[in-house]
Design an enzyme around this catalytic site. Structure first.
Site, PDB file in Angstrom:
ATOM      1  N   SER A  64       0.688  -1.113  -0.074  1.00  0.00           N
ATOM      2  CA  SER A  64       0.042   0.098  -0.065  1.00  0.00           C
ATOM      3  C   SER A  64       0.951   1.360  -0.006  1.00  0.00           C
ATOM      4  O   SER A  64       2.272   1.177   0.105  1.00  0.00           O
ATOM      5  CB  SER A  64      -0.906   0.012   1.192  1.00  0.00           C
ATOM      6  N   ASP A  71       5.758  -7.414   2.402  1.00  0.00           N
ATOM      7  CA  ASP A  71       4.967  -6.685   3.217  1.00  0.00           C
ATOM      8  C   ASP A  71       4.473  -7.645   4.426  1.00  0.00           C
ATOM      9  O   ASP A  71       4.199  -8.559   4.313  1.00  0.00           O
ATOM     10  CB  ASP A  71       3.702  -5.843   2.651  1.00  0.00           C
ATOM     11  N   ASP A 112       7.963  -9.995   8.072  1.00  0.00           N
ATOM     12  CA  ASP A 112       8.290  -8.674   9.128  1.00  0.00           C
ATOM     13  C   ASP A 112       9.875  -8.194   8.947  1.00  0.00           C
ATOM     14  O   ASP A 112      10.477  -9.317   8.931  1.00  0.00           O
ATOM     15  CB  ASP A 112       7.994  -9.317  10.652  1.00  0.00           C
ATOM     16  N   VAL A 113       9.785  -7.252   8.670  1.00  0.00           N
ATOM     17  CA  VAL A 113      11.158  -6.653   7.903  1.00  0.00           C
ATOM     18  C   VAL A 113      12.195  -6.740   9.193  1.00  0.00           C
ATOM     19  O   VAL A 113      13.380  -6.467   9.095  1.00  0.00           O
ATOM     20  CB  VAL A 113      11.316  -5.163   7.468  1.00  0.00           C
ATOM     21  N   TYR A 126       9.740   8.920  15.768  1.00  0.00           N
ATOM     22  CA  TYR A 126       9.554   8.629  14.436  1.00  0.00           C
ATOM     23  C   TYR A 126      10.758   9.555  13.728  1.00  0.00           C
ATOM     24  O   TYR A 126      11.260   9.135  12.855  1.00  0.00           O
ATOM     25  CB  TYR A 126       8.354   9.206  13.923  1.00  0.00           C
ATOM     26  N   ILE A 149       2.226  12.909   2.541  1.00  0.00           N
ATOM     27  CA  ILE A 149       1.754  12.118   1.415  1.00  0.00           C
ATOM     28  C   ILE A 149       0.359  11.682   1.678  1.00  0.00           C
ATOM     29  O   ILE A 149       0.204  10.904   2.727  1.00  0.00           O
ATOM     30  CB  ILE A 149       2.492  11.118   0.945  1.00  0.00           C
ATOM     31  N   PRO A 160      -3.584   6.358   2.635  1.00  0.00           N
ATOM     32  CA  PRO A 160      -4.459   5.677   3.572  1.00  0.00           C
ATOM     33  C   PRO A 160      -4.247   5.786   4.913  1.00  0.00           C
ATOM     34  O   PRO A 160      -5.181   6.331   5.817  1.00  0.00           O
ATOM     35  CB  PRO A 160      -4.770   4.301   2.953  1.00  0.00           C
TER      36      PRO A 160
END
Length: 258
Positions: free
Chosen positions: A19, A40, A56-57, A148, A181, A184
Site C-alpha cells: 500500500s 509486506d 516482518d522486516v 519517528y 503524502i 490511507p
C-alpha cells in the site's frame, strides 16, 4: 519492451509494497519494465508482482530467505526500495519504551536488515541501486515526533554511510524524504475531527499548497533507479512540496500576494 519503458531486465525488490508509497513505487517500476518482488506484513495479490511474500522486516532470517528466493528465481536484484515503516510517535515523556523500540525496529533496523540481506549479492555483481524511504521528519524536527524523527533521521545517515561504503563497488544508495503524502494511513489521522486545524496548517506549510501524492514519490524513486541518476549517490532527496524550504509566517497573505 513497451515504448517508454526504461527499466527492462531490472529486478526490483520493494518492502512495504502492499500500500501507500511502497505500492506506488512498485507500480512505477513495473510500468517501466522491471520485474517486481514485493514484501509486506499485509498480503497483496496484484498481478504486477512476479513474487510477493508476507514478512516482518525486523526478521532477518525471513529477509535472507526472501533474497535467496529472489536470486534463485530471477538471478539478481538490481534495485532495493525500503518503504516498510510505521508512524507512531509522541513527546518523549509520553512514549512508552516498547513503543519507541517498535518504531526504531521497523523503520530503522528494518531498513538496515533489508540492506544487509541484499548487499552481498550486489557486491558480488558490483552493481546495484538502493533507495530508502525516510521522511522530511528525518531532516528537520516535528512537534511530538521523537521516535519517528529519530528513526527517519537514522535512515538518512545510514543511507549516506552506505553510499560511502559501497560506491566504489558500483552500488548507489540514496534516500527519499517525502513530505506529508496523501496515503490511507495519513488519511486515517487527518480525517479525525480534532485534526482539522492541524491538517490546514500542514497543507499551508507545503509551499505548493497541497499534500503530496504517492505517485509523485514514485517518480523520484524511478529517477533514482534509472540510468539518469548514474552519478547520484548519498543524497537525501526531499519530495515535499517545499515543506523544508522554510517556515511560512503568513507575511505574503498580509501583503495580498497569496
Amino acid at each position: 519492451m513497451a515504448a517508454g519503458q526504461r527499466l527492462p531486465g531490472r529486478v526490483a525488490l520493494v518492502t512495504g509494497a502492499a500500500s501507500g508509497i511502497g505500492l506506488a513505487c512498485a507500480q512505477r517500476f513495473h510500468a517501466e519494465g522491471a520485474t517486481l518482488v514485493g514484501a509486506d506484513l499485509n498480503p497483496c495479490t496484484l498481478p504486477l508482482f512476479s513474487s510477493f511474500q508476507q514478512l516482518d522486516v525486523t526478521d532477518f532470517p525471513a529477509q535472507q530467505a526472501l533474497v535467496e528466493d529472489t536470486l534463485k528465481h530471477f538471478g539478481k536484484i538490481d534495485i532495493l526500495l525500503t518503504a516498510a515503516g510505521i508512524g507512531e510517535a509522541g513527546p518523549i515523556h509520553m512514549v512508552e519504551e516498547e513503543a519507541f523500540e517498535r518504531v526504531i525496529d521497523i523503520n530503522l533496523k528494518g531498513t538496515f536488515l533489508s540492506m544487509k540481506a541484499v548487499l552481498p549479492s550486489m557486491l558480488e555483481r558490483r552493481s546495484g541501486c538502493i533507495i530508502t524511504i525516510a521522511s522530511v521528519e528525518g531532516l528537520i524536527g516535528c512537534e511530538g515526533g521523537s521516535s519517528y524523527n529519530a528513526s527517519k533521521g537514522g535512515v538518512v545517515l545510514l543511507t549516506k554511510n552506505a553510499a560511502m561504503d559501497y560506491g566504489k563497488s558500483g552500488i548507489r544508495v540514496n534516500s527519499i524524504c517525502p513530505g506529508f503524502i496523501d496515503t490511507p494511513l495519513l488519511q486515517e489521522v487527518m480525517d479525525l475531527p480534532e485534526m482539522a486545524s492541524f491538517r490546514e496548517e500542514v497543507v499551508r506549510q507545503h509551499k505548493l499548497g497541497r499534500l503530496g501524492k504517492p505517485e509523485e514519490v514514485a517518480g523520484a524513486a524511478f529517477f533514482l533507479a534509472s540510468d539518469d541518476a548514474a552519478f547520484v549517490t548519498g543524497q537525501a532527496l526531499a519530495v515535499d512540496g517545499g515543506y523544508t524550504a522554510g517556515y511560512s509566517h503568513g507575511v505574503l497573505e498580509m501583503m495580498g500576494l497569496n
